[in-house]
Design an enzyme around this catalytic site. Structure first.
Site, PDB file in Angstrom:
ATOM      1  N   GLY A  11     -51.500   0.726 -34.350  1.00  0.00           N
ATOM      2  CA  GLY A  11     -51.064  -0.756 -34.713  1.00  0.00           C
ATOM      3  C   GLY A  11     -51.196  -0.947 -36.140  1.00  0.00           C
ATOM      4  O   GLY A  11     -50.738  -2.139 -36.626  1.00  0.00           O
ATOM      5  N   THR A  45     -53.342  13.934 -37.608  1.00  0.00           N
ATOM      6  CA  THR A  45     -54.155  12.975 -36.361  1.00  0.00           C
ATOM      7  C   THR A  45     -55.398  12.780 -36.594  1.00  0.00           C
ATOM      8  O   THR A  45     -55.803  12.084 -35.636  1.00  0.00           O
ATOM      9  CB  THR A  45     -53.764  13.636 -35.046  1.00  0.00           C
ATOM     10  OG1 THR A  45     -53.681  14.952 -34.829  1.00  0.00           O
ATOM     11  CG2 THR A  45     -52.178  13.404 -34.753  1.00  0.00           C
ATOM     12  N   HIS A  61     -73.757   3.902 -75.479  1.00  0.00           N
ATOM     13  CA  HIS A  61     -75.143   3.409 -75.358  1.00  0.00           C
ATOM     14  C   HIS A  61     -75.077   1.838 -75.216  1.00  0.00           C
ATOM     15  O   HIS A  61     -74.412   1.234 -76.051  1.00  0.00           O
ATOM     16  CB  HIS A  61     -76.009   3.917 -76.550  1.00  0.00           C
ATOM     17  CG  HIS A  61     -77.247   3.132 -76.468  1.00  0.00           C
ATOM     18  ND1 HIS A  61     -78.208   3.950 -75.623  1.00  0.00           N
ATOM     19  CD2 HIS A  61     -77.993   2.239 -76.971  1.00  0.00           C
ATOM     20  CE1 HIS A  61     -79.307   3.183 -75.658  1.00  0.00           C
ATOM     21  NE2 HIS A  61     -79.090   2.249 -76.636  1.00  0.00           N
TER      22      HIS A  61
HETATM   23  P1  FAD Z   1     -57.576   9.742 -39.651  1.00  0.00           P
HETATM   24  O1  FAD Z   1     -58.105   8.640 -40.818  1.00  0.00           O
HETATM   25  O2  FAD Z   1     -58.454   9.768 -38.603  1.00  0.00           O
HETATM   26  O3  FAD Z   1     -56.219   9.288 -39.271  1.00  0.00           O
HETATM   27  C1  FAD Z   1     -55.527   9.799 -38.326  1.00  0.00           C
HETATM   28  C2  FAD Z   1     -54.601   8.738 -37.674  1.00  0.00           C
HETATM   29  O4  FAD Z   1     -53.515   9.413 -36.631  1.00  0.00           O
HETATM   30  C3  FAD Z   1     -55.141   7.310 -36.984  1.00  0.00           C
HETATM   31  O5  FAD Z   1     -54.865   6.325 -37.266  1.00  0.00           O
HETATM   32  C4  FAD Z   1     -54.731   7.634 -35.325  1.00  0.00           C
HETATM   33  O6  FAD Z   1     -54.627   6.560 -34.792  1.00  0.00           O
HETATM   34  C5  FAD Z   1     -53.347   8.410 -35.768  1.00  0.00           C
HETATM   35  N1  FAD Z   1     -53.023   9.095 -34.477  1.00  0.00           N
HETATM   36  C6  FAD Z   1     -53.612  10.212 -33.840  1.00  0.00           C
HETATM   37  N2  FAD Z   1     -52.960  10.976 -32.789  1.00  0.00           N
HETATM   38  C7  FAD Z   1     -51.717  10.274 -33.084  1.00  0.00           C
HETATM   39  C8  FAD Z   1     -50.559  10.346 -32.236  1.00  0.00           C
HETATM   40  N3  FAD Z   1     -50.356  11.308 -31.360  1.00  0.00           N
HETATM   41  N4  FAD Z   1     -49.371   9.605 -32.673  1.00  0.00           N
HETATM   42  C9  FAD Z   1     -49.545   8.843 -33.634  1.00  0.00           C
HETATM   43  N5  FAD Z   1     -50.656   8.335 -34.229  1.00  0.00           N
HETATM   44  C10 FAD Z   1     -51.741   9.295 -34.115  1.00  0.00           C
HETATM   45  N6  FAD Z   1     -64.501   9.400 -46.326  1.00  0.00           N
HETATM   46  C11 FAD Z   1     -64.604   9.339 -47.729  1.00  0.00           C
HETATM   47  O7  FAD Z   1     -64.056   9.898 -48.451  1.00  0.00           O
HETATM   48  N7  FAD Z   1     -65.378   8.266 -48.359  1.00  0.00           N
HETATM   49  C12 FAD Z   1     -66.101   7.379 -47.258  1.00  0.00           C
HETATM   50  O8  FAD Z   1     -66.554   6.633 -47.878  1.00  0.00           O
HETATM   51  C13 FAD Z   1     -66.019   7.600 -45.938  1.00  0.00           C
HETATM   52  N8  FAD Z   1     -66.662   6.636 -45.023  1.00  0.00           N
HETATM   53  C14 FAD Z   1     -66.321   7.058 -43.766  1.00  0.00           C
HETATM   54  C15 FAD Z   1     -67.138   6.234 -42.984  1.00  0.00           C
HETATM   55  C16 FAD Z   1     -67.041   6.508 -41.372  1.00  0.00           C
HETATM   56  C17 FAD Z   1     -67.919   5.271 -40.648  1.00  0.00           C
HETATM   57  C18 FAD Z   1     -66.276   7.427 -41.204  1.00  0.00           C
HETATM   58  C19 FAD Z   1     -65.985   7.370 -39.444  1.00  0.00           C
HETATM   59  C20 FAD Z   1     -65.430   8.085 -41.778  1.00  0.00           C
HETATM   60  C21 FAD Z   1     -65.830   7.829 -43.320  1.00  0.00           C
HETATM   61  N9  FAD Z   1     -64.992   8.843 -43.990  1.00  0.00           N
HETATM   62  C22 FAD Z   1     -65.043   8.674 -45.490  1.00  0.00           C
HETATM   63  C23 FAD Z   1     -64.176   9.865 -43.617  1.00  0.00           C
HETATM   64  C24 FAD Z   1     -62.609   9.387 -43.775  1.00  0.00           C
HETATM   65  O9  FAD Z   1     -62.429   8.289 -42.915  1.00  0.00           O
HETATM   66  C25 FAD Z   1     -61.661  10.444 -42.896  1.00  0.00           C
HETATM   67  O10 FAD Z   1     -62.127  11.761 -43.791  1.00  0.00           O
HETATM   68  C26 FAD Z   1     -60.369  10.198 -43.141  1.00  0.00           C
HETATM   69  O11 FAD Z   1     -59.860   8.901 -42.634  1.00  0.00           O
HETATM   70  C27 FAD Z   1     -59.312  11.422 -42.953  1.00  0.00           C
HETATM   71  O12 FAD Z   1     -57.799  10.779 -42.932  1.00  0.00           O
HETATM   72  P2  FAD Z   1     -56.920  11.529 -41.844  1.00  0.00           P
HETATM   73  O13 FAD Z   1     -55.679  10.750 -42.216  1.00  0.00           O
HETATM   74  O14 FAD Z   1     -57.179  13.080 -41.951  1.00  0.00           O
HETATM   75  O15 FAD Z   1     -57.423  11.028 -40.432  1.00  0.00           O
END
Ligand code: FAD
Ligand code: NAI
Length: 471
Positions: free
Chosen positions: A39, A147, A450
């Site tokens: 969303g 995902t 500095h």
């Molecule tokens: P995600 O961000 O998990 O995105 C995947 C998306 O896909 C989600 O929104 C999900 O809803 C969607 N999705 C899944 N399946 C489907 C489907 N079938 N259909 C449609 N949509 C779907 N990293 C840093 O570099 N710095 C930080 O300070 C940091 N802090 C963090 C703090 C916390 C508390 C957490 C939990 C993680 C943190 N991370 C941080 C890690 C970072 O959040 C992740 O590495 C990053 O979000 C990865 O991105 P991604 O797009 O691969 O996955």
């Protein structure tokens, strides 16, 4: 999305990996759609990860500093009160501003945003269960799986995000728990432990290994971080495993024992945070419909061009190999679009920084001493403490050090490890040095303004091949 139209690229997941790839693809002239079921765009990082956690870390630090660190600076403050609701609102304002910003960037770059959950129907077709009801399908010449990941649960402790929480619950508690038990002393555990300890919780962190900080943190840095966090009131139980948990009564009871076995002990708390790592998320994606499999840790298997065994279906970000970091996902997003449009792309996995946003911050890039020793590499060490840096002294913020590791023969920088004020910003210089194959002498002969904290970086470089001036 109309059923007839085939996109050049369909992206499943609108997190950092997916949304950055979508923007890049749009900029490259591809017809692109991005499917996100949450969303809101931005994924874990913007909605429940990097951004909200940093908002709480920043504001809880300010609160803690006002309570404990103003008098010696000549500032007398009166009645300081915590308004947790308002602190959470500030967090939500930052999050919603950023997620709406991505929607704007989607429009600007002609990305079609499909709100819904995507599942493979066949190798070119994704069925979408729309958030607002109904279904649609979208076809893609190329499909990108982005995902992401989810918190790894602890067997026997059911997550309700109120009493037994993951990081998602930990950024949204409605009151400060009197006692908080944290299972896992990695980055999530320590960042969240810091927030709630500063706001008044008694926090105990249980860690299976003999060192805090999770994978990759240099041993000296981890030791110093533990010392400083203990000074702030955190309690640690290292070399300790959780045997069982019970959240049925009031609060949460967690039974622990020494990792090697021994006498059991029960920790009572109001809330228990499970922070033992994250795992790739592919639930409901219909991988079985196209015969794609994951490895023993749930990661999608890909080659160097991010291709699964079905060549037009690729995967990047947390759902596949490598560190689970937003900036790693972002690098891969650009590279994967370049592979699709040009046939080549580039990510240097040896120069991805890690930052822990506690106070002081911890940041590193490249290899640590333990890794170099294990690989039989001969190296030099240069270390410089912030207590000898003029700006840190002026700021009354002198804890920590910069440690540089370089090849004993060539002086090429192999790793940089910082614990100290602004380490997360300072590490960018280290990443650049590593990218350019700099020697420690290259950095030491570069003028640094500095008085700045970055002079500690320069002096650590000096100490690596020669001697620091101020220490
Ligand atoms: P995600 O961000 O998990 O995105 C995947 C998306 O896909 C989600 O929104 C999900 O809803 C969607 N999705 C899944 N399946 C489907 C489907 N079938 N259909 C449609 N949509 C779907 N990293 C840093 O570099 N710095 C930080 O300070 C940091 N802090 C963090 C703090 C916390 C508390 C957490 C939990 C993680 C943190 N991370 C941080 C890690 C970072 O959040 C992740 O590495 C990053 O979000 C990865 O991105 P991604 O797009 O691969 O996955
Ligand atoms: P982690 O892998 O960093 O740390 C988990 C810790 O829990 C490890 O130290 C491990 O030894 C310990 N552990 C595992 N099982 C245990 C058990 N049964 N009992 C006690 N201890 C146990 O994972 P974490 O902290 O959950 O973070 C997940 C991911 O999110 C990481 O990959 C991290 O990179 C990312 N992240 C990054 C942030 C940043 O860049 N600032 C902030 C938060 C998360």
């Amino acid at each position: 999305a109309s059923e007839a139209e085939e996109k050049d690229l369909v992206i499943i997941g609108g997190g950092v990996a997916g949304y950055v790839a979508a923007i890049k693809a749009g900029q490259s002239g591809l017809k692109v759609a991005c499917i996100e079921k949450r969303g809101a765009l931005g994924g874990t990082c913007l909605n429940v990860g990097c951004i909200p956690s940093k908002s709480l870390l920043n504001n809880s630090h300010l609160y803690h500093q006002i309570l404990h660190d103003t008098k010696n600076r000549g500032i007398e403050v009166g009645d300081v009160k915590l308004n947790l609701g308002a602190m959470m609102k500030a967090k939500e304002t930052s999050v919603s501003g950023l997620t709406k910003g991505i929607e704007f960037l989607f429009k600007k770059n002609n990305v079609e945003y499909i709100k819904g959950a995507g599942a493979f129907q066949d190798e070119h077709t994704v069925a979408v269960n729309l958030v607002e009801g109904g279904e649609t399908t979208v076809r893609g010449k190329n499909i990108l799986i982005a995902t992401g990941s989810e918190a790894t649960p602890f067997p026997g402790l059911t997550i309700d995000e109120k009493k037994v929480i993951t990081s998602t619950g930990a950024i949204a508690l409605e009151e400060v728990p009197k006692k908080l038990t944290v299972i896992g002393g990695g980055i999530i555990g320590l960042e969240m432990a810091s927030v709630w300890s500063r706001l008044g919780s008694e926090v105990t962190v249980v860690e299976y290994l003999g060192q805090i900080g999770g994978p990759g943190m240099d041993k000296d840095v981890a030791k110093q971080a533990q010392k400083l966090l203990q000074k702030q009131g955190l309690k640690f139980k290292l070399n300790t495993k959780v045997v069982s948990g019970d959240a049925d009564g009031e609060g949460v009871k967690v039974t622990v024992e020494a990792a090697k076995g021994g006498k059991e002990e029960t920790l009572d708390a109001d809330v228990c945070l499970v922070a033992i790592g994250r795992r790739p998320y592919t639930n409901g994606l219909g991988l079985e419909n196209i015969g794609l499999e994951v490895d023993e840790r749930g990661r999608l298997i890909i080659d160097q061009e991010y291709r699964t065994k079905i060549p037009h279906i690729r995967a990047i970000g947390d759902v596949t190999f490598g560190p689970m970091l937003a900036h790693k996902a972002e690098e891969e997003s650009v590279a994967v679009v370049e592979y699709i449009t040009k046939g080549y792309g580039h990510v240097n996995y040896g120069a991805i920084p890690s930052v822990m946003y506690t106070h002081p911050e911890v940041a590193w890039v490249g290899q640590n001493e333990q890794e170099l020793a294990a690989a039989n590499v001969k190296y030099n060490v240069g270390q410089f403490p912030f207590s000898a840096n003029s700006r840190a002294k002026t700021n009354l913020d002198t804890e920590g050090f910069v440690k540089m590791l370089s090849d004993a023969e060539t002086d090429r920088i192999l790793g940089i490890h910082i614990i100290g004020p602004n380490a997360g910003e300072m590490i960018a210089e280290g990443v650049l040095a590593l990218e350019y194959g700099a020697s420690s002498e290259d950095v030491a002969r570069t003028s640094h303004a500095h008085p700045t904290l970055s002079e500690a970086f320069k002096e650590a470089a000096m100490a690596t091949y020669d001697k620091a001036v101020h220490y």
